[in-house]
Structures are given as C-alpha cells and as structure tokens.
Design a protein around this motif. Sequence first.
Motif, PDB file in Angstrom:
ATOM      1  N   PHE A 127       0.834  -1.201   0.000  1.00  0.00           N
ATOM      2  CA  PHE A 127       0.000   0.000   0.000  1.00  0.00           C
ATOM      3  C   PHE A 127       0.871   1.255   0.000  1.00  0.00           C
ATOM      4  O   PHE A 127       0.626   2.196  -0.750  1.00  0.00           O
ATOM      5  N   THR A 128       1.892   1.279   0.828  1.00  0.00           N
ATOM      6  CA  THR A 128       2.728   2.482   0.969  1.00  0.00           C
ATOM      7  C   THR A 128       3.673   2.685  -0.221  1.00  0.00           C
ATOM      8  O   THR A 128       4.199   3.782  -0.392  1.00  0.00           O
ATOM      9  N   GLU A 129       3.871   1.656  -1.040  1.00  0.00           N
ATOM     10  CA  GLU A 129       4.736   1.800  -2.221  1.00  0.00           C
ATOM     11  C   GLU A 129       4.073   2.643  -3.310  1.00  0.00           C
ATOM     12  O   GLU A 129       4.764   3.233  -4.135  1.00  0.00           O
ATOM     13  N   LEU A 130       2.740   2.683  -3.313  1.00  0.00           N
ATOM     14  CA  LEU A 130       2.009   3.400  -4.360  1.00  0.00           C
ATOM     15  C   LEU A 130       1.719   4.840  -3.955  1.00  0.00           C
ATOM     16  O   LEU A 130       1.736   5.173  -2.767  1.00  0.00           O
ATOM     17  N   GLU A 131       1.412   5.654  -4.937  1.00  0.00           N
ATOM     18  CA  GLU A 131       0.918   7.008  -4.671  1.00  0.00           C
ATOM     19  C   GLU A 131      -0.383   6.836  -3.882  1.00  0.00           C
ATOM     20  O   GLU A 131      -1.144   5.903  -4.109  1.00  0.00           O
ATOM     21  N   HIS A 132      -0.635   7.744  -2.939  1.00  0.00           N
ATOM     22  CA  HIS A 132      -1.707   7.547  -1.955  1.00  0.00           C
ATOM     23  C   HIS A 132      -3.077   7.284  -2.576  1.00  0.00           C
ATOM     24  O   HIS A 132      -3.748   6.305  -2.229  1.00  0.00           O
ATOM     25  N   GLN A 133      -3.530   8.131  -3.487  1.00  0.00           N
ATOM     26  CA  GLN A 133      -4.865   7.940  -4.065  1.00  0.00           C
ATOM     27  C   GLN A 133      -4.934   6.660  -4.900  1.00  0.00           C
ATOM     28  O   GLN A 133      -5.930   5.949  -4.884  1.00  0.00           O
ATOM     29  N   ALA A 134      -3.857   6.350  -5.602  1.00  0.00           N
ATOM     30  CA  ALA A 134      -3.813   5.105  -6.384  1.00  0.00           C
ATOM     31  C   ALA A 134      -3.884   3.893  -5.445  1.00  0.00           C
ATOM     32  O   ALA A 134      -4.558   2.896  -5.755  1.00  0.00           O
ATOM     33  N   ALA A 135      -3.215   3.987  -4.309  1.00  0.00           N
ATOM     34  CA  ALA A 135      -3.247   2.896  -3.332  1.00  0.00           C
ATOM     35  C   ALA A 135      -4.649   2.719  -2.755  1.00  0.00           C
ATOM     36  O   ALA A 135      -5.111   1.590  -2.562  1.00  0.00           O
ATOM     37  N   VAL A 136      -5.337   3.837  -2.500  1.00  0.00           N
ATOM     38  CA  VAL A 136      -6.701   3.785  -1.972  1.00  0.00           C
ATOM     39  C   VAL A 136      -7.630   3.102  -2.978  1.00  0.00           C
ATOM     40  O   VAL A 136      -8.408   2.214  -2.629  1.00  0.00           O
ATOM     41  N   VAL A 137      -7.527   3.494  -4.243  1.00  0.00           N
ATOM     42  CA  VAL A 137      -8.372   2.905  -5.290  1.00  0.00           C
ATOM     43  C   VAL A 137      -8.057   1.417  -5.449  1.00  0.00           C
ATOM     44  O   VAL A 137      -8.957   0.584  -5.564  1.00  0.00           O
ATOM     45  N   LYS A 138      -6.774   1.070  -5.431  1.00  0.00           N
ATOM     46  CA  LYS A 138      -6.373  -0.337  -5.542  1.00  0.00           C
ATOM     47  C   LYS A 138      -6.921  -1.142  -4.365  1.00  0.00           C
ATOM     48  O   LYS A 138      -7.430  -2.256  -4.548  1.00  0.00           O
ATOM     49  N   ALA A 139      -6.826  -0.604  -3.164  1.00  0.00           N
ATOM     50  CA  ALA A 139      -7.333  -1.304  -1.977  1.00  0.00           C
ATOM     51  C   ALA A 139      -8.843  -1.522  -2.074  1.00  0.00           C
ATOM     52  O   ALA A 139      -9.347  -2.590  -1.717  1.00  0.00           O
ATOM     53  N   LEU A 140      -9.564  -0.525  -2.568  1.00  0.00           N
ATOM     54  CA  LEU A 140     -11.013  -0.703  -2.752  1.00  0.00           C
ATOM     55  C   LEU A 140     -11.294  -1.763  -3.808  1.00  0.00           C
ATOM     56  O   LEU A 140     -12.227  -2.558  -3.672  1.00  0.00           O
ATOM     57  N   GLY A 141     -10.491  -1.785  -4.855  1.00  0.00           N
ATOM     58  CA  GLY A 141     -10.653  -2.794  -5.897  1.00  0.00           C
ATOM     59  C   GLY A 141     -10.394  -4.205  -5.408  1.00  0.00           C
ATOM     60  O   GLY A 141     -10.947  -5.167  -5.929  1.00  0.00           O
ATOM     61  N   GLU A 142      -9.551  -4.335  -4.394  1.00  0.00           N
ATOM     62  CA  GLU A 142      -9.226  -5.657  -3.848  1.00  0.00           C
ATOM     63  C   GLU A 142     -10.081  -6.021  -2.645  1.00  0.00           C
ATOM     64  O   GLU A 142      -9.885  -7.072  -2.045  1.00  0.00           O
TER      65      GLU A 142
END
Length: 154
Positions: A127-142
């Motif tokens: 999660f912390t490796e990604l840009e914050h908003q991209a990480a948030v969207v990815k987490a919601l997708g997963e």
Amino acid sequence: MKGFGFAFGLFSAVCFLRWTPLTGLETLHLGSCVITANLQAIQKEFSEIRDSVHSDRCCFLRHLVRFYLDRVFKFYQTPDHRILRKTSSLANSFLIIKKDLSICHSRMACHCGEEAMKKYNHVLSHFTELEHQAAVVKALGELDILLRWMEEMI
C-alpha cells in the motif's frame, strides 16, 4: 514352555486393555485394520492448533478492518455521490466489525501471532509503495478478496 508364552501373552493383553483407559488410548476398528490412538491428546493438540489459526485470522482481520477504516475509506475520492454513499455504508459495516473484533481482542480471544503480523505488514508495504490515491483505489478494488475470505470463515 509354550504354556508360559501363551500365559504371558494373555497377561500382557489384559494389562494393556486395563491400562488403555487410564492413558486415553482408544482402539479403533477400521475394517480389518485395528489401531490404538490417544484420541484425547490428538483432539487437544488439534484444538490448540485450530485456536491459533483462528486467532491469527482474527488478528489479521482486525488489522485489515482498521487499515480500511484508517487508510482507505477516509481518503477515497470520487465525484460520484452514489459511490461515496456506498463507500460510507461499507465503512459503517466495517466499524461494526471493528467494534466486535475489539471486544474479542480485549478478552484476549484475538491474539496476534507472528504469521498474522507478517501478512499484515506485507499488505501495508504494498500500500505504501504506491501514490496515496492510487493505493486507496487499488485497496477498494481488492476489497472483494477480503470479503470472499471473510465468507469462508462463516
């Protein structure tokens, strides 16, 4: 001498059968195969392993729920108000889960083992490796992966 061997064998068998209940050994008849096992000890050991696995699952879930509440739902942005309401509803459901898991944790029924912490730290590092908003969207997708995992626990 043959009589002595038979008597000794019979005496041994009687002693074994009398001793078996004291040690928790049980004789299992599996067709033509007969085995002796300490089912109480096996059950006790299995219960401890199962409790540890369930505890790790509880711990991992507690951390993931907190992760989604603190790092994902709070920061998700979209111009679609309908999606924001759905996200808010999900967050409220996670708050209820968090409350229940906190109760379990306070009663020491949700102990965190090393394996659970390793898995959580792995998720957190990705999660912390990604840009914050991209990480948030990815987490919601997963999130569906987490929900399927939770369904398996039912």
